[in-house]
Design an enzyme around this catalytic site. Sequence first.
Site, PDB file in Angstrom:
ATOM      1  N   ASP A 100      17.838 -29.123 -56.992  1.00 35.70           N
ATOM      2  CA  ASP A 100      18.627 -28.652 -58.140  1.00 35.70           C
ATOM      3  C   ASP A 100      18.421 -29.451 -59.426  1.00 35.70           C
ATOM      4  O   ASP A 100      18.175 -30.648 -59.410  1.00 35.70           O
ATOM      5  CB  ASP A 100      20.129 -28.577 -57.798  1.00 35.70           C
ATOM      6  CG  ASP A 100      20.690 -29.830 -57.141  1.00 35.70           C
ATOM      7  OD1 ASP A 100      19.901 -30.631 -56.586  1.00 35.70           O
ATOM      8  OD2 ASP A 100      21.915 -30.012 -57.181  1.00 35.70           O
TER       9      ASP A 100
ATOM     10  N   GLU B 279      22.268 -30.943 -54.403  1.00 37.16           N
ATOM     11  CA  GLU B 279      22.576 -32.375 -54.207  1.00 37.16           C
ATOM     12  C   GLU B 279      23.546 -32.854 -55.267  1.00 37.16           C
ATOM     13  O   GLU B 279      24.417 -33.668 -55.006  1.00 37.16           O
ATOM     14  CB  GLU B 279      21.285 -33.203 -54.248  1.00 37.16           C
ATOM     15  CG  GLU B 279      21.482 -34.685 -53.918  1.00 37.16           C
ATOM     16  CD  GLU B 279      22.017 -35.511 -55.077  1.00 37.16           C
ATOM     17  OE1 GLU B 279      22.771 -36.464 -54.816  1.00 37.16           O
ATOM     18  OE2 GLU B 279      21.705 -35.200 -56.246  1.00 37.16           O
TER      19      GLU B 279
HETATM   20 ZN    ZN Z   1      21.413 -36.682 -59.878  1.00 37.65          ZN
HETATM   21 ZN    ZN Z   2      19.122 -36.971 -57.743  1.00 40.65          ZN
END
Ligand code: ZN
Ligand code: ZN
Length: 446
Positions: A104, A171
């Site tokens: 991401d 994440e």
């Molecule tokens: Zn990050």
């Molecule tokens: Zn990261």
Amino acid sequence: MPVASMFARALAASTLALAVAMPAQAQDTIRADIAADMPGLMELYRDLHANPELSFQEVKTARKLAAEARKLGFEVTEGVGKTGVVAVMKNGPGPVVMLRADMDGLPVVEQTGLAYASKVRAMSPAGIETGVMHACGHDTHMTGWVATARQLVKRKAEWSGTLVMILQPAEEIGSGAVAMLEDGLFTRFPKPKYVLGFHDAAQAPAGFIGYTPGFALANVDSVDIKVKGLGGHGAYPQSTKDPIVLGARIVTTLQTLISRELDPQDAAVVTVGSFQAGAKHNIISDEATLLLTVRSYSDETRAKILEGIKRIAKGEAIAAGVPEDRMPVVTMSDTFTPAVYNSPDFTRETAAMLKARFGDQRVAQVPPSMGGEDFSRFYRADPDNITSLIFWVGGVPVAEYTKAKKEGIEMPSLHSPFWAPEADTVIATAAEAMTAMTLKLMPKAP
Ligand SMILES: [Zn+2]
Ligand SMILES: [Zn+2]
């Protein structure tokens, strides 16, 4: 994941910058093979960088890289944990090794001025339009992942075991690893004995490898405190219970949790990042809201701090004479990210191998960071049977790093709109390290 100045101590007295410019000689052809592959990899990197996607929206990214893995001969499953990808290659008897990259980008408007800078705009889950940027360098992780996959496939005759390569979504919001685990990552697919990953580092020179045995990144908790008072006229405080004054006392007393209740050798953070109350000069409001981030390493310390926050909030309310039915409400957010734990012996053994390969000056132990990473979830899914390691790969161009250190200039951190890693060095270093580590874990029986 902010990791500001975490390398400063490790590197302070080192002539590392020069050492990075003169890498140690590799004993095999992995380095040369990755170098030969670099033009194509950089094309992929620039494409990923220019087309970032927000957490759980990594649809095109996942599709692109799943296709890469299929081309290499992996058995690929998409849509694991919403947008996650699992690529499996069974290659004879031996351990299961899992390599992870996260996909991401962040809601950041890129300001690097790079030719391939992102111009992408997207809608956040909150319905706000935002720029999107790979400001945490997850594009280097994914390109390193592809580079490693190619090297391991090329060397298929040299290893035996099962390789599980995963692309994790989300994440940055601490939800992607859990989503993949809950979607059967360790039950529908071979369960790993070893879990490996890396993260680019914005405070270390390009090509430097940093490792931390044991706790490497922190427990991250978000805590909300709703402070209740009794509102009224600003001129008649005697008929109110002022939640701003009470909130201020709570903020101040919270400072003693770390300074007076924890072992000074045990690091932790309690930060009140938001304090909101009231609407007008002459009105005492009847509520205040505090938003906290809490960082710690061990489960015990985490529990102690969270309990302490509840106790202090309540205790200060009692001291202020707030009635029993108006006690503060303390809520722990359920998006907790557990601390990353690197299996200590394995980390040291791996570091020794990396030092032999890259030279002592390019590989060093670094202090743990108060940042968070949900990479921790994989190890925590079965700590008795899983060995885990995430390591840092420096990304600051050596000349820039040397100048910044000499002149005391603050370098852009991860998540900065200006973070522009020396991507080819990060990718080459990470891919060489990951390839060598995996080969070591899956030796072919003689
Ligand atoms: Zn990050
Ligand atoms: Zn990261």
